[in-house]
Write an enzyme that holds these catalytic residues in place. Structure first.
Site, PDB file in Angstrom:
ATOM      1  N   CYS A 178       0.783  -1.237   0.103  1.00 48.74           N
ATOM      2  CA  CYS A 178      -0.019  -0.179   0.029  1.00 48.74           C
ATOM      3  C   CYS A 178       0.780   1.210   0.117  1.00 48.74           C
ATOM      4  CB  CYS A 178      -0.937   0.067   1.188  1.00 48.74           C
ATOM      5  SG  CYS A 178      -1.900  -1.551   1.402  1.00 48.74           S
TER       6      CYS A 178
ATOM      7  N   HIS B 103      -3.820   7.945   5.352  1.00 50.84           N
ATOM      8  CA  HIS B 103      -3.859   6.489   4.856  1.00 50.84           C
ATOM      9  C   HIS B 103      -5.136   5.983   4.823  1.00 50.84           C
ATOM     10  CE1 HIS B 103      -2.232   2.955   3.056  1.00 50.84           C
ATOM     11  NE2 HIS B 103      -2.394   2.268   3.982  1.00 50.84           N
TER      12      HIS B 103
ATOM     13  N   GLU C 192      -3.201   5.629  13.077  1.00 49.11           N
ATOM     14  CA  GLU C 192      -2.948   6.689  12.205  1.00 49.11           C
ATOM     15  C   GLU C 192      -3.122   8.022  13.063  1.00 49.11           C
ATOM     16  OE1 GLU C 192      -4.252   7.000   8.220  1.00 49.11           O
ATOM     17  OE2 GLU C 192      -2.844   8.500   7.921  1.00 49.11           O
TER      18      GLU C 192
ATOM     19  N   LYS D 181      -9.862   7.627   0.229  1.00 49.80           N
ATOM     20  CA  LYS D 181     -10.234   6.306  -0.004  1.00 49.80           C
ATOM     21  C   LYS D 181     -11.768   6.260   0.236  1.00 49.80           C
ATOM     22  CE  LYS D 181      -5.772   3.835   1.117  1.00 49.80           C
ATOM     23  NZ  LYS D 181      -5.159   5.110   1.685  1.00 49.80           N
TER      24      LYS D 181
ATOM     25  N   HIS E 208      -9.285   1.784  -2.036  1.00 49.90           N
ATOM     26  CA  HIS E 208      -7.891   1.738  -1.793  1.00 49.90           C
ATOM     27  C   HIS E 208      -7.300   1.080  -2.936  1.00 49.90           C
ATOM     28  CE1 HIS E 208      -4.145   0.779   0.106  1.00 49.90           C
ATOM     29  NE2 HIS E 208      -4.502   0.445   1.197  1.00 49.90           N
TER      30      HIS E 208
ATOM     31  N   PHE F 134       1.263  -2.951   4.508  1.00 49.16           N
ATOM     32  CA  PHE F 134       1.673  -4.250   5.138  1.00 49.16           C
ATOM     33  C   PHE F 134       2.858  -4.421   4.957  1.00 49.16           C
ATOM     34  CE2 PHE F 134      -2.731  -6.659   4.509  1.00 49.16           C
ATOM     35  CZ  PHE F 134      -3.378  -5.915   5.457  1.00 49.16           C
TER      36      PHE F 134
END
Lengths: 402, 86
Positions: free
Chosen positions: A162, A294, A305, A326, A331, A390
């Site tokens: 990501c 994010h 976050e 998003k 995403h 990730f």
């Protein structure tokens, strides 16, 4: 050290077929997420995504080209064409040799793999198309952008899940900043919306079937999107000398690794990336006006976050506008940082602050100003874009008005 | 093997325990299962009993599938098996 500016941008994603449509959709809080439409979608338990609809690749590319272009390459080529056209750059002579392409992708030619595995396993065929390998390889998009526009300098693909796009743009930034390149075409592309792509994600049990609701107390997971965004990063004096329109300055970049867990995010890793980007740009926390989060809409990411933003910015965290686009485009995994960079540029250039839509219910662990549900018009001098992948790999880019 | 014994075996494997150390009243945290351990447990249950378990790792407590204890998991799986054969 050279200064680096953005002189072109292009995109195709679920919100629009170019930058103007995309920003218009964000400004109007439109949602590009809907029912997934592709073969075997009925066998998926996750049935929604930010899919690009009304797109016919055969209208855009020839049959011979499409033999080589997986959708992730098609999206990258479309976005790069728009960006380079806006920049007005023509790559020939010395400029071509000192300009390159760095794009992010996580899945690369995943649809090509999916289709051909289906063909040999399910349909029992013993032969595949001769160009399956050059079509599926992760550097396919980069190579075709390079070939199409004659870019002969540093060209490679970055794949960090990501955070792929942010890592890619960070590399492009440093390449121009160091003087190794005059201009870099950079951003990211992803086309994971196919049966195998979604089926793999279903396994993690982090996907939502009800919508992407970042920072909302009722959030229940992420929703995937697809598409690309591509930018022209150019050395400032080079851009100024030719009178190019400058959209924003790329002021700083930093990356960090959590070194802890393969899927769970960490406050410390995210905080170090945010602080690193500010240090790299010579900025203070109070300089920041907008953060493109994010903001995946998972339980874990959003609260982590928010904690990281508060740790990095102190009290100023409550004064800065934070949104997750998003909620509108989904995403895009390896392409997501690139599409989100469009929102940062819109904030810097036009004072258009894209909202976080679907935010209905406050979460005590997420208590910042998320520009809920409606876009705002407000002048912003500095914006940062967060990406936390990730694998615990974090990359944050800072933009500044010029 | 009974449904109960099989589920205890699955949970024990994920929790790195002997089945004899797993009691029906134990909760997820007591077993030391994190969210990804729970996701693997749910997958193993689906594969073993050929059922589809409604479970979202974002908020395990909000799912229809009650994962609060070993017993609640067994009860929920027995319900899914019964629903399948009904």
């Amino acid at each position: 050290m050279k200064r680096v500016v953005i002189t072109g941008q292009g995109t195709i994603n679920a919100l629009g077929a170019d930058v103007a449509q995309t920003i218009d959709a964000m400004a109007n809080a439109q949602c590009g997420i809907g029912a997934l439409e592709f073969p075997n979608a009925d066998r998926l338990s996750i049935k929604i995504g930010g899919q690009i609809k009304n797109f016919d690749a055969s209208e855009r590319f020839s049959r011979q080209q499409l033999n080589f272009y997986d959708p992730f390459t098609q999206f990258a080529l479309i976005a790069a064409e728009q960006a380079i056209s806006q920049s007005g750059l023509v790559f020939d002579g010395e400029l071509a040799e000192f300009s390159g392409v760095i794009l992010g992708t996580a899945g690369g030619g995943l649809q090509t793999q999916d289709e051909n595995y289906r063909s040999v396993y399910e349909d029992g065929k013993n032969r595949v198309h001769p160009f399956v390998v050059p079509r599926l390889m992760n550097n396919s998009a980069v190579s075709h952008v390079s070939m199409t526009h004659g870019l002969k300098g540093p060209c490679f693909t970055v794949s960090t899940a990501c955070a792929s796009s942010n890592h890619a743009m960070g590399q492009a930034f440093q390449m121009v900043q160091s003087g190794a390149a005059k201009a870099m075409i950079t951003g990211g592309s992803e086309s994971m919306l196919c049966f195998g792509g979604i089926k793999a994600w279903e396994g993690l049990r982090v996907m939502s079937n009800t919508g992407c609701r970042p920072f909302c107390a009722s959030r229940d997971g992420m929703v995937q999107g697809e598409g690309a965004a591509v930018f022209v990063f150019e050395e400032y004096e080079h851009a100024r000398a030719r009178g190019a329109e400058i959209l924003a300055e790329v002021a700083g970049f930093a990356m960090s690794s959590d070194a802890s867990d393969i899927v769970m995010p960490s406050v410390g890793g995210a905080r170090r990336a945010i602080q690193g980007a500010l240090n790299s740009a010579g900025l203070n926390p109070t300089d920041i006006g907008y953060i493109n989060a994010h903001g995946t809409g998972t339980a874990a990411n959003d609260k982590t976050e928010c904690a990281a933003i508060k740790d990095a910015l102190g009290d100023h965290a409550y004064d800065v506008m934070v949104s997750s686009t998003k909620s509108m485009h989904g995403h895009l995994i390896g392409g997501t940082g690139a599409v989100e960079m469009l929102a940062c540029i819109a904030a810097i250039k036009d004072g258009v602050i894209a909202p976080t839509i679907n935010l209905a219910e406050a979460d005590p662990e997420c208590d910042l100003d998320f520009v809920a549900n409606e876009a705002r018009q407000k002048s912003v001098d500095v914006a940062i874009s967060n990406a936390f992948a990730f694998g615990g790999l974090n990359a944050v880019i800072a933009l500044r008005k010029i | 093997m009974s449904v109960q014994d099989k589920i205890v075996e699955i949970i024990a494997e994920q929790a790195v325990l002997e089945p004899s150390d797993v009691s029906l009243s134990m909760g997820i945290e007591e077993l030391g299962l994190d969210s990804m351990g729970l996701v693997e447990t749910v997958f193993a249950i689906e594969e073993n009993f050929d059922v589809s378990v409604p479970f979202n790792a974002n908020d395990p407590s909000a799912s229809d599938f009650d994962v609060s204890s070993v017993q609640s998991i067994i009860t929920a799986v027995e319900g899914l098996i019964a629903a399948k054969s009904a």
